[in-house]
Write a protein that holds these residues in place. Structure first.
Motif, PDB file in Angstrom:
ATOM      1  N   ASP A 158     -37.903  29.465   0.835  1.00 50.62           N
ATOM      2  CA  ASP A 158     -38.511  29.478  -0.472  1.00 50.62           C
ATOM      3  C   ASP A 158     -39.072  30.696  -1.035  1.00 50.62           C
ATOM      4  OD1 ASP A 158     -40.421  29.280   0.915  1.00 50.62           O
ATOM      5  OD2 ASP A 158     -41.450  27.496   0.017  1.00 50.62           O
ATOM      6  N   TYR A 161     -38.050  31.690  -4.650  1.00 54.61           N
ATOM      7  CA  TYR A 161     -38.283  30.319  -5.745  1.00 54.61           C
ATOM      8  C   TYR A 161     -38.386  31.150  -6.963  1.00 54.61           C
ATOM      9  CZ  TYR A 161     -40.014  26.183  -7.754  1.00 54.61           C
ATOM     10  OH  TYR A 161     -40.199  25.126  -8.478  1.00 54.61           O
ATOM     11  N   ASP A 165     -33.611  26.572  -1.730  1.00 59.24           N
ATOM     12  CA  ASP A 165     -33.105  26.696  -0.452  1.00 59.24           C
ATOM     13  C   ASP A 165     -31.664  26.295  -0.227  1.00 59.24           C
ATOM     14  OD1 ASP A 165     -33.366  26.655   2.260  1.00 59.24           O
ATOM     15  OD2 ASP A 165     -33.842  24.860   2.632  1.00 59.24           O
TER      16      ASP A 165
END
Length: 273
Positions: A158, A161, A165
């Motif tokens: 992550d 992010y 994922d």
């Protein structure tokens, strides 16, 4: 267990000597060696050459010690050898030193090979092997230019992010690493088992290394030396099987805890080393 690094130094100094049309006796005199010592270096009988000897060869041939030791110079084109002699670091010009294995379809169009997470461990040793590349799943992406070379990697974690994922990222092959603009999003292929990461890449030309930065602000940027990098693939497309999640306080807290846990593990490891 990591595959043992191949050392090319003995073969390289013989190759470079012959390229200059010098005899062992001739170059031994120029470098203040005995012919017996030079023969031992060229034949690989000297397992650990002295640092002073490495420096002598590097200065004489005008090629960096890293290149003398880690690159099979006999496989380079004459133009590439001259590039090295001009002072261009082989680890910074990157993939110009080798021919990238590719596959094509029935109409002679380049495929985009797919590298899933389960192929991570094999990619570090097979990335330059035509048979390995040919065995990877492959397809074409109509919206991308037919002139480019593309590969799709399944990223994990992550640190990028809101890119989720297990997202699949298609990148274009980067030939000249020095030409990348600051914060270029790339799949970075590194040496080692867990060897590809999706990061924003900035070239540090002065220090001859690279700054890798995550989109996720909870992860700090870090520096990677050029010799630790195998390939860069500049981001072109993101393939998702679900919509990206909106950030929430719970998600941010979980990420923070994961980073703290990782930092504690590293701290404990250093304490007991």
């Amino acid at each position: 267990m990591n595959k043992q690094q191949k050392i090319f130094f003995p073969d390289n100094i013989r190759f470079l000597r012959e390229r200059k049309k010098l005899s062992q006796e001739g170059i031994a005199q120029l470098l203040d060696f005995t012919r017996v010592k030079l023969n031992a270096l060229e034949s690989g009988k000297t397992r650990n050459p002295a640092l002073e000897d490495l420096v002598k060869f590097s200065k004489f041939f005008k090629i960096s010690i890293d290149s003398l030791v880690q690159i099979d110079l006999s496989r380079l084109l004459e133009l590439q050898l001259r590039d090295l002699e001009a002072g261009n670091d082989v680890f910074m010009i990157g993939s110009k030193i080798r021919v990238l294995p590719i596959t094509v379809d029935s109409e002679n169009r380049q495929n985009s090979e797919y590298v899933p997470i389960k192929a991570k461990m094999g990619y570090a040793s097979g990335y330059n092997d035509p048979e390995y590349i040919n065995a990877l799943p492959k397809y074409n992406i109509p919206s991308l230019s037919r002139n480019g070379t593309y590969r799709t990697f399944q990223a994990e974690g992550d640190s990028m992010y809101p890119v989720p994922d297990k997202a699949e990222v298609t990148g274009a092959y980067v030939e000249n690493w020095l030409a990348m603009k600051p914060d270029t999003p790339c799949i970075v292929v590194l040496k080692g088992a867990n060897n590809f990461v999706f990061k924003l890449v900035t070239v540090n030309k002065k220090e001859k290394n690279f700054i890798l930065k995550s989109l996720n602000p909870l992860y700090k940027p870090y520096i990677v030396e050029g010799e630790e990098i195998l390939e860069f693939w500049e981001f072109k497309k993101l393939h998702l099987d679900r919509l990206p999640e909106e950030p929430t306080e719970i998600h941010e807290v979980r990420q923070l805890l994961e980073v703290m846990h990782s930092d504690l593990k590293k701290l404990n490891k250093k304490t007991y080393e």
